[in-house]
Design an enzyme around this catalytic site. Sequence first.
Site, PDB file in Angstrom:
ATOM      1  N   LYS A  11     -27.146-105.225  -6.218  1.00  0.00           N
ATOM      2  CA  LYS A  11     -28.201-105.638  -7.146  1.00  0.00           C
ATOM      3  C   LYS A  11     -29.219-104.498  -7.239  1.00  0.00           C
ATOM      4  O   LYS A  11     -29.749-104.052  -6.229  1.00  0.00           O
ATOM      5  CB  LYS A  11     -28.881-106.912  -6.653  1.00  0.00           C
ATOM      6  CG  LYS A  11     -30.159-107.283  -7.412  1.00  0.00           C
ATOM      7  CD  LYS A  11     -31.162-107.969  -6.494  1.00  0.00           C
ATOM      8  CE  LYS A  11     -31.546-107.108  -5.351  1.00  0.00           C
ATOM      9  NZ  LYS A  11     -32.946-106.716  -5.243  1.00  0.00           N
ATOM     10  N   ILE A  95     -30.794-103.805  -2.208  1.00  0.00           N
ATOM     11  CA  ILE A  95     -29.773-103.891  -3.259  1.00  0.00           C
ATOM     12  C   ILE A  95     -28.920-105.160  -3.110  1.00  0.00           C
ATOM     13  O   ILE A  95     -27.740-105.158  -3.432  1.00  0.00           O
ATOM     14  CB  ILE A  95     -28.882-102.643  -3.301  1.00  0.00           C
ATOM     15  CG1 ILE A  95     -28.308-102.315  -1.905  1.00  0.00           C
ATOM     16  CG2 ILE A  95     -29.651-101.449  -3.842  1.00  0.00           C
ATOM     17  CD1 ILE A  95     -27.313-101.159  -1.927  1.00  0.00           C
ATOM     18  N   GLY A  98     -27.258-109.505   1.945  1.00  0.00           N
ATOM     19  CA  GLY A  98     -26.930-110.874   2.306  1.00  0.00           C
ATOM     20  C   GLY A  98     -27.119-111.859   1.168  1.00  0.00           C
ATOM     21  O   GLY A  98     -26.379-112.843   1.061  1.00  0.00           O
ATOM     22  N   ASP A 127     -33.623-113.629  -3.774  1.00  0.00           N
ATOM     23  CA  ASP A 127     -32.702-112.882  -4.633  1.00  0.00           C
ATOM     24  C   ASP A 127     -31.402-113.625  -4.908  1.00  0.00           C
ATOM     25  O   ASP A 127     -30.595-113.167  -5.729  1.00  0.00           O
ATOM     26  CB  ASP A 127     -32.374-111.525  -4.006  1.00  0.00           C
ATOM     27  CG  ASP A 127     -33.479-110.499  -4.207  1.00  0.00           C
ATOM     28  OD1 ASP A 127     -34.286-110.673  -5.136  1.00  0.00           O
ATOM     29  OD2 ASP A 127     -33.520-109.519  -3.442  1.00  0.00           O
TER      30      ASP A 127
END
Length: 276
Positions: A11, A95, A98, A127
């Site tokens: 991400k 990024i 987990g 996230d």
Amino acid sequence: MKASSGFAPAKINLSLHVTGQRADGYHLLDSLVVFADVGDRLTFQPDSKLGIDVSGPFSQGVPDDSRNSVWQAAQAVGWSGRIAIEKNLPNGAGIGGGSADAAAFLRYFAQGDVAIDSEIALRLGADVPVCLSELPQRMRGIGENIAAVAGLPKLHMVLVNPRVALPTPAVFKALQVRENAPMETLPVEAGEEAVFNWLSEQRNDLETPAIAVQPVICSVLAALADARINRMSGSGATCFGLYATANEAAQAAARITHDFPEWWVIATTTVASRPS
């Protein structure tokens, strides 16, 4: 019982504006998020008992018990079985990590008309909701306000992580200004050049506090100075550089790997928005 596989892409926060802080301490964000074609890989095998096996270049230190976000996701929906996680992304690197792995499990579990509970996703991590899709999205609030971004092209980038620990709470603690302007409207209909120009005017409000905690981030950004845009992703310490072509990104990655062999460096391409 057949095993199923899942992919947890990296991400990337192309921009991350901190716009406020709630009374309960949670920070309000406004972020443009895209996903790359590199990431962790997972395998799910239903069974009577829950267990996790972790392998891969970044498996060291990743818990294989109830501390793991994938374990927590499985418990939250009442699923049991063996989960194999191949960790290809640095841990605590801004990024996904987990959160992306937990989202990959939830996508697997949702196969066959099982709806993903958005509240469960958010409880697993801020996230996790945005990582439920691989398409470009604008993420606001504390992570619960997600909107698809149409018309964003695929982007060629280099990801660089100096392999240092950078806990997110330490970065937010070093943040001096917590009420900043949100992002402006993304001009996706104006073409790729307009997108680059718009991105160059955005920012990551966590970059300065992250540098205060880990000054090596300055060296990472300097190594990406030939990119059209270089910036830190999330709360760091991974930084990205955007390049005009895949070849330019590959050349930059090779150069940085040569100069800094101890760093994690990879050239990648992001997933574009689907045509409307």
